[in-house]
Design an enzyme around this catalytic site. Structure first.
Site, PDB file in Angstrom:
ATOM      1  N   SER A   1      -3.133  -2.447  43.825  1.00 35.99           N
ATOM      2  CA  SER A   1      -3.310  -2.895  42.785  1.00 35.99           C
ATOM      3  C   SER A   1      -4.147  -2.173  42.182  1.00 35.99           C
ATOM      4  O   SER A   1      -4.710  -1.519  42.257  1.00 35.99           O
ATOM      5  CB  SER A   1      -4.128  -4.220  42.586  1.00 35.99           C
ATOM      6  OG  SER A   1      -4.605  -4.381  41.590  1.00 35.99           O
TER       7      SER A   1
ATOM      8  N   TYR B   1      -9.985  -9.555  46.955  1.00 41.21           N
ATOM      9  CA  TYR B   1      -9.510  -8.955  46.788  1.00 41.21           C
ATOM     10  C   TYR B   1      -9.108  -6.851  46.434  1.00 41.21           C
ATOM     11  O   TYR B   1      -8.108  -6.148  47.007  1.00 41.21           O
ATOM     12  CB  TYR B   1      -9.059  -9.485  45.310  1.00 41.21           C
ATOM     13  CG  TYR B   1      -7.789  -9.223  44.727  1.00 41.21           C
ATOM     14  CD1 TYR B   1      -6.104  -9.378  45.400  1.00 41.21           C
ATOM     15  CD2 TYR B   1      -7.658  -8.022  43.428  1.00 41.21           C
ATOM     16  CE1 TYR B   1      -4.881  -9.118  45.065  1.00 41.21           C
ATOM     17  CE2 TYR B   1      -6.090  -8.001  42.678  1.00 41.21           C
ATOM     18  CZ  TYR B   1      -5.219  -8.721  43.514  1.00 41.21           C
ATOM     19  OH  TYR B   1      -3.657  -7.928  43.358  1.00 41.21           O
TER      20      TYR B   1
END
Ligand SMILES: NC(=O)c1ccc[n+]([C@@H]2O[C@H](COP(=O)([O-])OP(=O)(O)OC[C@H]3O[C@@H](n4cnc5c(N)ncnc54)[C@H](O)[C@@H]3O)[C@@H](O)[C@H]2O)c1
Length: 254
Positions: A142, A155
């Site tokens: 990501s 995350y």
């Protein structure tokens, strides 16, 4: 047909970005094994693509469970006679925005175990087969693995970990002819993002989308990520290993 006669295992392939990767890989000639928890979606996708002439098999798999991952990798190798490409796409976001001091420990563990440990386990069991085929790994990280996004430390940490793991595999396995790379998506219109946004009122969602959108000024479509994954999975990228490629509309460039 950039993946003609190639075999691929795609985790998280039942929905979202993973589904787009599966569809594109099949179009490009690959036989694809889908490993995902989402049984109805995974089974339906495999049936649809098989009916259209592809060879696609779904196996319900929890990427956090070592024995499950080991059996899935084994099943893929047995079905297809080997493995050329592993795509680690299965992943989750945090359920809410958290300052680290308020992060529930179970939530930290859940995110790390799916995003990072799941990627590790699949690489761990696939590598002996990838060494035989001189295959490759593409990890879906990501943009949050390259820079910090606010209030999602688990995350960010998990995706930074995925990039580090990718580089380590690239370094250790280049001599075996195995490549490992990561794609780093920006905000992409998938069930995961919809579910994340559903926890917030609409006006907050609008502000969040603006905050996460790069110079291109829009969210991306899953196919735009899948095309980058295809590039890294094919011989078009034969000299690229250990790279983390941002597919984020320029977000991390500014
Ligand atoms: N959508 C975005 O904006 C975005 C941005 C950057 C990175 N990503 C990354 O892209 C990847 C795919 O995200 P998406 O948006 O398509 O999500 P999604 O929720 O639409 O799809 C993720 C898939 O992973 C599967 N999965 C979740 N936990 C699993 C487990 N324990 N075992 C097996 N499968 C499991 C889900 O069932 C689902 O099919 C993720 O790694 C995510 O972090 C997404």
């Amino acid at each position: 047909m950039r993946l003609k006669q190639k075999t691929a295992l795609v985790t998280g392939g039942a929905k979202g970005i993973g589904e787009s990767i599966v569809r594109l890989f099949v179009q490009e000639g690959a036989q694809v094994f889908i490993a995902d928890l989402a049984e109805p979606e995974g089974t339906a996708l495999a049936e649809e693509l098989t009916a259209a002439g592809g060879r696609v098999i779904f196996r319900r798999t929890d990427v956090t469970k070592a024995d499950d991952v080991e059996r899935t990798v084994q099943a893929a190798v047995e079905c297809f006679g080997g493995l050329d490409v592993l795509v680690n796409d299965a992943g989750v976001t945090e359920k809410d925005d958290y300052c680290l001091e308020n992060e529930p420990i179970e939530e930290w563990n859940r995110v790390m175990s799916i995003n990072l440990q799941g990627t590790f386990l699949n690489c761990r069991y696939a590598l002996p087969h990838l060494k035989k085929s001189k295959g490759c790994i593409v990890n879906v990280a990501s943009m949050a693995g390259m820079i910090a996004l606010r209030y999602c430390a688990a995350y960010c940490a998990s995706k930074t970990g995925v990039i580090g793991l990718t580089r380590a595999i690239a370094a250790d396995y280049a001599t075996y002819g195995v490549r490992a790379n990561a794609v780093c998506p920006g905000p992409c219109e998938t069930p995961l993002l919809k579910q994340y946004f559903s926890a917030f009122p609409p006006e907050e969602v609008e502000a969040k989308v603006r905050r996460l959108t790069g110079p291109v000024g829009r969210m991306c479509q899953p196919e735009e990520i899948a095309r980058a994954v295809l590039f890294l999975a094919s011989s078009d990228s034969s000299y690229i290993t250990g790279a983390a490629i941002a597919v984020d509309g320029g977000f991390t460039a500014v």
